[in-house]
Design a protein around this motif. Structure first.
Motif, PDB file in Angstrom:
ATOM      1  N   UNK A  49      39.927  36.813  47.221  1.00  0.00           N
ATOM      2  CA  UNK A  49      39.656  37.927  46.198  1.00  0.00           C
ATOM      3  C   UNK A  49      39.735  39.478  46.735  1.00  0.00           C
ATOM      4  N   UNK A  59      41.377  40.235  49.336  1.00  0.00           N
ATOM      5  CA  UNK A  59      42.630  40.869  49.556  1.00  0.00           C
ATOM      6  C   UNK A  59      43.123  41.825  48.495  1.00  0.00           C
ATOM      7  N   UNK A  60      42.749  41.319  47.169  1.00  0.00           N
ATOM      8  CA  UNK A  60      43.125  41.981  46.130  1.00  0.00           C
ATOM      9  C   UNK A  60      42.467  43.271  46.037  1.00  0.00           C
ATOM     10  N   UNK A  61      41.184  43.236  46.368  1.00  0.00           N
ATOM     11  CA  UNK A  61      40.367  44.671  46.312  1.00  0.00           C
ATOM     12  C   UNK A  61      40.945  45.530  47.305  1.00  0.00           C
ATOM     13  N   UNK A  62      41.645  44.903  48.635  1.00  0.00           N
ATOM     14  CA  UNK A  62      42.112  45.868  49.575  1.00  0.00           C
ATOM     15  C   UNK A  62      43.242  46.520  48.690  1.00  0.00           C
ATOM     16  N   UNK A  63      43.850  45.643  48.058  1.00  0.00           N
ATOM     17  CA  UNK A  63      45.282  46.594  47.380  1.00  0.00           C
ATOM     18  C   UNK A  63      44.777  47.795  46.353  1.00  0.00           C
ATOM     19  N   UNK A  64      43.604  47.355  45.540  1.00  0.00           N
ATOM     20  CA  UNK A  64      43.066  48.307  44.714  1.00  0.00           C
ATOM     21  C   UNK A  64      42.500  49.449  45.364  1.00  0.00           C
TER      22      UNK A  64
END
Lengths: 495, 426
Positions: B218, B220-225
């Motif tokens: 999860x 990782x997706x926070x990092x993209x956001x």
């Protein structure tokens, strides 16, 4: 505890939604109603025995009550690729055979074939035709690749391989049409071993060269009449172009372990390819390769694939004679599939994300055509995988721009559904306070668990711009804003 | 960085090396005072470039006998002289811009780059070139590892990937490189407007700051956001950049590769802090109908796209006085089979040619050309004289870039000493 309002169709046991996220594209309210009445084994059975479900989903396109499509003239999914894409998205939203659509997507990625190259070789109309036409709507009875995959979605894997080796789109895509006796073409031979069956590391370069010779003569011919539009390319075995000498591989071709396909007269040389396909389908490495891929798609992308699962599924694959229906029943009833650690353990593909959002947020007045550009920005255009290995999955879906595209799609859909959302909130009497609204929407858009810090931010958002009145105008604003934030959240990106 | 603008001006900015964490004003100011940064543009030619059609040994009789329909006639090549093995070489006739850059000494062509037992798989091959690890090509990208080695905090825009998805070469453990295919489409939408829209954005930013460190998938997706939200405003400044050139000399509108390079130049000119860029141009998997020579043939057009994009970029950067700050490095997953196949194309091969271009590049021909003689014992070939065998390990090229351009230690980042003293291209 005070009872919170909620949509009556949402059930307290939400395992059925896990099943539908994986074996389908999320759950419409009527799907929750239907499958929620069944026990888990019965629900799995209902998904797998989809031949029993008679509805022709395509006949619903353009009908009121369903997600819209946008036509430019006549809707022509058999000859205009944009319409082919719309039709498939429509099916993903509304088909009552969700597993059939899900397996078709799995196979589309597995035998990844791109429209642009075929259209470049044969023109746009034929490009769409060889990928997406249904025989019933084509004057030459052409069945496009995706329809072949759909017809065999839970069929026999060896049949899939044989069909794909004869598939017109594939013959153009991997240059089989130029595979001749004098100059064998390696492209298809390499990929059938590397990507379609055993996987890299289980074949050698000489195997690729031998495989190219095996498939010499597997070509296309143009038949039918130009006048009635039936003229088209279809598979033909051209004996004159078959290379007849023996071909030896580094792995067994026959049951006795013999690795050599014997020299054959050209007239019977098509058997070379059938022998190789049979050997590849039955190679234990193919079972493991498929089982691993299935684990990643249906069970989890977190951590390495469970070895017990891979071993069991690989052996079921071989024992069943490559029957995908048997394999998938085993998958969907496996302890790994139902392990709660594997809930929300897979990164959603863009089409899964978009279709699930439509099912959760609503579709009335939305056209799937308006999802096509967002999907491209998220990195997935149907019928246009980046190359023959399919889409890069897992974290590779989540570049910053792809994530931004997802957030922006959430905004677009929330804006489109603003009035419907407010009406739904009112009907459920969920608009009394910011927290009743938050509770309601969290149930409608199920995510991976939200940390309390996140729910606290969402609650602050609902209180941010003024006192709570619960007026229609406020519900339209805040319900759509909240849907934007929830569907655009990191937690919602998992299935 | 806890310094004020005035303190820096007093200290004389040009004396400082501009670091990655430098605030935006510093980049502009330092550049105005003559400080230099080091930008790296990684260029991937996707599909396996047939380098024998790009850099042509036009006096080798086997080139013509093995490529009866694909060979470029000697009279049409753009001659670039003789390499150290005394083979005369010429560029593809469509590469007139690259020829100019070569003549200005700012284009290096590094011949026969590859590695032992080269993979003929697109996917394994790309992974190997991306990770610089032929034995275990599943780890982080070599540029990603470089980004990870930078002192933190690393700016969210330190890298810019011009494709929609993250290429393996940029995969890193700690640095989310934004994918910005088009700066103009890189903005935050809302179902509402005004204060409501602003409240949604504020909330999204606040949520993204609560990174769930105990849930790495999860996170990782926070990092993209987080990366997206942190870069929106700076990227918006690039969307208005149109280049310093006008008319036919400007970035061609129908050339996606050139448009990506325009965004790269815009990012440099606007000084938004990006140092590593990734661009790609595809279509090099020319199994059939390769049409090297014919105007508007498949390979001819690949060369047109490449040439027009790079020449425009080069001229634009020169006008902007950024040429000396920039190094373009190209790679492809493999070269192609020497003999043409039955479909007037070429199948997957082995060693290929890498290019390095920039204001500080020592141009010229590096390494030696293959001899295309079909004798199975021919030492420049492998696979029964079917493919070109490598002479320079591609990791030696990466080592030079890491050591001499990026000023880091290649041995640590590449997991071994691949330095090769003859590779003085930068």
């Amino acid at each position: 505890m005070k009872a919170m309002p909620g949509r009556l169709t949402r059930r307290s046991d939400r395992r059925i939604e896990h099943l539908l996220r994986r074996a389908g594209f999320g759950a419409r309210p009527d799907e929750i109603d239907y499958y929620g009445e069944l026990s888990i084994p019965d629900a799995v059975d209902a998904l797998i025995e989809y031949d029993q479900v008679g509805t022709d989903v395509d006949s619903l396109i353009g009908q009121p009550g369903f997600v819209g499509t946008t036509t430019r003239g006549v809707f022509s999914p058999q000859s205009v690729i944009t319409d082919s894409r719309q039709r498939w998205l429509f099916r993903m939203v509304h088909s009552d055979r969700p597993l059939q659509e899900k397996m078709t997507l799995f196979w589309h990625n597995h035998f990844a074939t791109g429209y642009t190259k075929i259209a470049g070789a044969r023109g746009a109309t034929e490009g769409a035709r060889y990928l997406a036409a249904k025989a019933s709507e084509d004057p030459g009875r052409v069945r496009g690749q995706i329809e072949m995959l759909r017809d065999n979605a839970l069929g026999n894997f060896r049949d899939l391989l044989t069909n794909i080796a004869k598939d017109t789109a594939m013959l153009f895509w991997l240059d089989g049409v130029t595979n001749t006796k004098a100059k064998p073409q390696e492209n298809f031979a390499r990929e059938i071993m590397e990507l379609f069956t055993m996987g890299v590391g289980h074949y050698t370069e000489p195997d690729v060269y031998a495989g190219a010779r095996v498939f010499t003569g597997w070509n296309v011919q143009r038949i039918g009449s130009a006048a009635d539009g039936s003229q088209h390319y279809e598979f033909v075995y051209n004996a004159a172009q078959h290379e007849t000498t023996a071909k030896t591989f580094s792995f067994p071709i026959y049951a006795d372990g013999n690795p050599t396909i014997p020299a054959r007269a050209a007239a019977g040389g098509m058997q070379d390819g059938l022998d190789l396909i049979n050997a590849l389908a039955g190679n234990p490495n193919t079972g493991r390769y498929l089982a691993t891929k299935i684990y990643r798609f249906f069970v989890s992308e977190v951590g390495p694939p469970d070895p017990d699962f891979v071993n069991r599924i690989a052996s079921v694959y071989l024992q069943s004679g490559y029957d995908m229906k048997t394999v998938m029943r085993e998958v969907l009833l496996s302890p790994q599939f139902w392990d709660t650690n594997n809930s929300f353990a897979r990164y959603s593909w863009p089409v899964e994300y978009v279709v699930r959002a439509l099912k959760d947020v609503g579709w009335a007045g939305f056209s799937v055509n308006d999802a096509l550009t967002p999907l491209a920005n998220m990195g997935q255009t149907l019928f246009e995988p980046p190359d023959v290995s399919g889409w890069r999955q897992g974290q590779a879906w989540f570049s910053t721009s792809a994530m931004l595209a997802r957030m922006n799609f959430a905004a677009q859909l929330a804006k489109n559904q603003k009035f419907n959302l407010a009406a739904r909130v009112k009907a459920a009497a969920a608009g009394q306070t910011p927290d009743t609204l938050l509770y309601f929407m969290q149930r409608e858009l199920l995510t991976a668990p939200l940390d309390p810090s996140v729910t606290s931010e969402l609650s602050s958002y609902l209180r941010a711009t003024g006192a709570w009145t619960g007026s229609d105008a406020q519900l339209q604003t805040k319900a759509s804003g909240l849907v934007h934030l929830l569907a655009g959240s990191s937690e919602y990106q998992f299935v | 960085m806890n310094v004020t603008r005035r303190q820096f001006v007093k200290g004389g900015v040009a004396a400082f090396t501009v670091t990655f964490a430098a605030p935006e004003f510093l980049s502009d100011l330092a550049r105005a005072q003559g400080a230099h940064v080091r930008n790296l543009v990684v260029l991937y030619l996707s599909g396996g470039n047939d380098s024998l059609s790009m850099l042509i040994p036009y006096n080798d009789p086997f080139y013509y006998s093995r490529r009866p329909t694909l060979a470029v006639p000697a009279g049409q090549v753009l001659q670039v002289g003789t390499d150290s093995s005394r083979v005369v070489l010429g560029l593809h006739p469509r590469l007139t811009g690259l020829k100019q850059i070569f003549d200005q000494g700012r284009l290096a062509l590094i011949q026969r780059t590859g590695y032992p037992n080269q993979s003929r798989s697109h996917f394994t091959g790309t992974d190997i070139w991306s990770t610089a690890d032929p034995n275990n090509a599943v780890g982080l990208g070599w540029v990603g590892r470089y980004l990870d080695s930078l002192p933190s905090p690393v700016d969210a825009l330190v890298g810019w990937n011009t494709t929609a998805s993250l290429p393996h070469v940029l995969q890193s453990a700690h640095t989310a490189v934004p994918a910005i295919a088009s700066p103009s489409g890189y903005s935050f939408s809302s179902p509402n407007s005004g204060a409501e829209a602003a409240a949604e954005r504020t909330t999204a930013v606040r949520i993204a700051s609560h990174v769930p460190v105990d849930r790495p998938e999860l996170a990782f997706v926070y990092g993209s956001t987080q990366g997206a939200l942190a870069t929106l405003d700076r990227v918006a400044t690039v969307s208005t950049y149109n280049g310093s050139l006008t008319g036919a000399a400007t970035y061609p509108a129908n050339n996606g590769f050139a448009q990506a390079l325009k965004a790269v130049a815009g990012a440099m000119v606007r000084g938004i802090g990006t140092r590593v860029f990734y661009v790609t141009t595809g279509g090099f998997d020319t199994h059939s109908g390769q049409n090297v020579v014919q105007t508007n043939g498949a390979y001819y057009n690949l060369m047109a796209t490449l040439n027009d994009g790079l020449l425009t970029f080069y001229n634009d950067l020169r006008n902007q006085a950024l040429l000396d700050d920039t190094l373009v490095l190209s790679f492809s997953e493999f070269g192609r089979r020497i003999s043409e196949n039955g479909s007037s194309g070429t199948d997957h091969g082995a060693a290929s040619v890498m290019m390095a271009m920039g204001g500080r590049v020592n141009g010229g021909l590096y390494g030696t050309a293959p001899n295309l003689n079909t004798d199975p014992k021919n030492p420049t070939l492998e696979n029964s004289a079917g493919d070109v065998t490598f002479e320079t390990d591609f990791r030696s090229v990466y080592a030079r870039v890491l050591d001499s351009w990026l000023g880091t230690d290649s041995v640590g980042l590449l997991g071994g000493n691949f330095r090769k003293t003859s590779l003085t291209f930068v």
